[in-house]
Scaffold this motif. Structure first.
Motif, short mmCIF file in Angstrom:
data_model
loop_
_atom_site.label_atom_id
_atom_site.label_comp_id
_atom_site.label_asym_id
_atom_site.label_seq_id
_atom_site.Cartn_x
_atom_site.Cartn_y
_atom_site.Cartn_z
N VAL A 68 0.86 -1.18 0.00
CA VAL A 68 0.00 0.00 0.00
C VAL A 68 0.90 1.23 0.00
O VAL A 68 2.05 1.17 0.42
N PRO A 69 0.39 2.36 -0.48
CA PRO A 69 1.18 3.61 -0.41
C PRO A 69 1.51 3.94 1.03
O PRO A 69 0.70 3.72 1.94
N GLU A 70 2.69 4.48 1.26
CA GLU A 70 3.13 4.76 2.63
C GLU A 70 2.27 5.80 3.32
O GLU A 70 2.21 5.86 4.54
N TRP A 71 1.57 6.61 2.53
CA TRP A 71 0.76 7.68 3.11
C TRP A 71 -0.68 7.25 3.39
O TRP A 71 -1.46 8.00 3.97
N LEU A 72 -1.05 6.03 2.98
CA LEU A 72 -2.45 5.60 3.09
C LEU A 72 -2.82 5.27 4.53
O LEU A 72 -2.12 4.52 5.22
N ASN A 73 -3.94 5.82 4.97
CA ASN A 73 -4.48 5.53 6.30
C ASN A 73 -5.35 4.28 6.20
O ASN A 73 -6.53 4.37 5.87
N VAL A 74 -4.77 3.14 6.47
CA VAL A 74 -5.49 1.88 6.29
C VAL A 74 -6.62 1.72 7.31
O VAL A 74 -7.45 0.82 7.17
N ASP A 75 -6.65 2.59 8.33
CA ASP A 75 -7.70 2.53 9.35
C ASP A 75 -8.84 3.50 9.08
O ASP A 75 -9.73 3.65 9.91
N ALA A 76 -8.83 4.15 7.92
CA ALA A 76 -9.93 5.05 7.57
C ALA A 76 -11.25 4.28 7.62
O ALA A 76 -11.33 3.15 7.14
N PRO A 77 -12.28 4.86 8.23
CA PRO A 77 -13.54 4.14 8.48
C PRO A 77 -14.17 3.49 7.24
O PRO A 77 -14.71 2.39 7.33
N LYS A 78 -14.12 4.16 6.10
CA LYS A 78 -14.77 3.62 4.92
C LYS A 78 -13.87 2.74 4.05
O LYS A 78 -14.32 2.19 3.05
N LEU A 79 -12.61 2.63 4.43
CA LEU A 79 -11.63 1.95 3.59
C LEU A 79 -11.49 0.48 3.95
O LEU A 79 -11.43 0.12 5.13
N ARG A 80 -11.43 -0.35 2.92
CA ARG A 80 -11.13 -1.76 3.08
C ARG A 80 -9.97 -2.10 2.13
O ARG A 80 -10.13 -2.01 0.91
N VAL A 81 -8.82 -2.43 2.69
CA VAL A 81 -7.68 -2.82 1.88
C VAL A 81 -7.76 -4.32 1.65
O VAL A 81 -7.80 -5.11 2.60
N ILE A 82 -7.82 -4.70 0.38
CA ILE A 82 -8.02 -6.10 0.02
C ILE A 82 -6.83 -6.61 -0.78
O ILE A 82 -6.44 -6.00 -1.78
N CYS A 83 -6.25 -7.71 -0.33
CA CYS A 83 -5.17 -8.35 -1.08
C CYS A 83 -5.78 -9.34 -2.08
O CYS A 83 -6.88 -9.86 -1.86
N HIS A 84 -5.06 -9.61 -3.13
CA HIS A 84 -5.55 -10.57 -4.12
C HIS A 84 -5.87 -11.91 -3.47
O HIS A 84 -6.86 -12.56 -3.82
N SER A 85 -5.07 -12.30 -2.51
CA SER A 85 -5.27 -13.60 -1.85
C SER A 85 -6.53 -13.63 -0.99
O SER A 85 -6.97 -14.70 -0.58
N ASP A 86 -7.11 -12.46 -0.71
CA ASP A 86 -8.32 -12.40 0.11
C ASP A 86 -9.55 -12.88 -0.65
O ASP A 86 -10.54 -13.28 -0.04
N TYR A 87 -9.51 -12.82 -1.99
CA TYR A 87 -10.71 -13.17 -2.75
C TYR A 87 -10.44 -14.01 -3.99
O TYR A 87 -11.38 -14.45 -4.66
N MET A 88 -9.17 -14.27 -4.29
CA MET A 88 -8.83 -15.06 -5.46
C MET A 88 -8.29 -16.42 -5.06
O MET A 88 -7.63 -16.56 -4.02
N ASP A 89 -8.55 -17.42 -5.88
CA ASP A 89 -8.05 -18.77 -5.66
C ASP A 89 -6.53 -18.74 -5.71
O ASP A 89 -5.93 -18.15 -6.61
N ILE A 108 -15.29 -10.62 -3.46
CA ILE A 108 -14.77 -9.88 -2.31
C ILE A 108 -15.80 -9.88 -1.19
O ILE A 108 -16.95 -9.47 -1.38
N GLU A 109 -15.39 -10.35 -0.04
CA GLU A 109 -16.30 -10.41 1.10
C GLU A 109 -16.73 -9.01 1.54
O GLU A 109 -15.89 -8.12 1.70
N GLY A 110 -18.02 -8.82 1.69
CA GLY A 110 -18.53 -7.54 2.16
C GLY A 110 -18.82 -6.53 1.08
O GLY A 110 -19.36 -5.45 1.36
N LEU A 111 -18.45 -6.84 -0.17
CA LEU A 111 -18.72 -5.90 -1.26
C LEU A 111 -20.22 -5.83 -1.51
O LEU A 111 -20.91 -6.85 -1.54
N SER A 112 -20.73 -4.61 -1.67
CA SER A 112 -22.17 -4.44 -1.87
C SER A 112 -22.58 -4.98 -3.24
O SER A 112 -21.76 -5.16 -4.13
N ASP A 113 -23.86 -5.22 -3.39
CA ASP A 113 -24.38 -5.78 -4.64
C ASP A 113 -24.21 -4.82 -5.81
O ASP A 113 -24.26 -5.24 -6.96
N ARG A 114 -24.04 -3.55 -5.51
CA ARG A 114 -23.84 -2.54 -6.53
C ARG A 114 -22.52 -1.82 -6.25
O ARG A 114 -22.32 -1.28 -5.17
#
Length: 328
Positions: A68-89, A108-114
């Motif tokens: 992830v970029p060094e400046w990214l706040n991975v704890d931002a309330p609306k943000l979900r950081v997803i690795c390829h291994s989280d949803y890909m075989d 991707i787990e938790g992704l909305s229908d739209r």
């Protein structure tokens, strides 16, 4: 109650030492300039634009191979950081092709229908409403016919997507079932393309915009159900190849099934293939906020990259000077 809309953006740091080491390992290539990529250093403006101009977004899913970029706040309330291994075989990983990464987004787990899928060169530069992307639960899109010409690897992958659509759908039936979606006044002069092409009994191609695109998870699931073998074959390729099917097949599937709301997406957008001549125009469109969405696509025609990067990022700073909650 308004249905939640998520944003999805994929990103890779092509100059990350770990990523490059894996790239060389699996590609068998030597360490040369051919795998060095120019960094526009403008991703933070994507996040600032979303927060300022689309505060209604439900969640942002930021897809990476692990860095992830060094400046990214991975704890931002609306943000979900997803690795390829989280949803890909795992058998598909690591991958250096965008096709498998995009084909599996619906898992991707938790992704909305739209959700709206963004490339990292597409930016919001003015206020956009949810109805820019979805109306009555359907993704907004342009059902515009446009004969395609096979050229290069991308052309082949688009042709493969088109071949799938022609296998499962009859063009005349598709248009007959939703005539107003294919001949809607919203499309303006683009309707001329449909009038010239409608006589062909099969789909000769679609107008492909390079803009944020709304998707339904059910469209992905439906397309996978009918094309599992070809989709799994695409996902098995660590690098792009001519046998792949590109992500546009999911959009074409939505058009063919009528799961879309007609809207001329180009009215509020501007696409640029950057070069040394149009840099000032790109800067002006951003700073004047004449459009709501801008695409800044890098190209070999841009020689003075550092100058262009400085000019364009200064324009972004003019309209988005403050850090977003997604930055440390």
């Amino acid at each position: 109650m308004t249905q939640p809309i998520d944003f999805v953006i994929t990103w890779v740091d092509n100059n990350d030492p770990s990523w490059r080491a894996d790239y060389l390992k699996y590609s068998g290539r030597t360490d040369d300039d051919s795998i060095r990529y120019r960094d526009w250093d403008n991703l933070r403006f994507w996040f600032r634009g979303v927060e300022k101009f689309a505060p209604w977004v439900n969640k942002i899913f930021f897809i990476t191979c692990g860095h992830v970029p060094e400046w990214l706040n991975v704890d931002a309330p609306k943000l979900r950081v997803i690795c390829h291994s989280d949803y890909m075989d795992g058998q598909y990983l690591p991958t250096f092709s965008s096709h498998p990464i995009e084909f599996c987004l619906h898992r991707i787990e938790g992704l909305s229908d739209r959700f709206v899928y963004f490339n990292d060169d597409t930016f919001l530069i003015n206020d956009v409403k949810p109805t820019r992307f979805f109306v009555d639960g359907l993704p907004c899109d342009m059902a515009i016919l446009s004969p395609m010409f096979i050229g290069g690897m991308h052309g082949h992958t688009v042709y493969n997507a088109l071949d799938i659509i022609n296998t499962f759908f009859k063009k005349r039936t598709v248009i007959k079932e939703n005539p107003l979606k294919w001949f809607h006044p919203q499309y303006g002069t683009y309707l001329i393309r449909n009038l010239f092409d409608v006589g062909y009994s099969y789909f000769t191609g679609f107008y492909d915009h390079h803009l944020p695109q709304g998707y339904l998870k059910e469209s992905f699931e439906d397309a996978w159900k009918h094309n599992r073998n070809s989709f799994e074959d695409t996902c098995s390729h660590r690098f792009r190849c001519q046998d792949d099917v590109c992500i546009w097949v999911m959009r074409y599937w939505q058009l063919a099934t009528g799961r879309f709301h007609p809207l001329n997406l180009t009215n509020d957008s501007k696409y640029f293939l950057t070069n040394d001549v149009n840099v000032d125009e790109v800067s002006h469109v951003i700073s004047s906020q004449r459009k709501n969405v801008i695409v800044i696509n890098d190209s070999l025609e841009l020689n003075d990259f550092e100058k262009a990067k400085k000019v364009i990022n200064q324009a972004f700073m003019k309209i988005l000077p403050d850090k977003s909650s997604y930055e440390l």
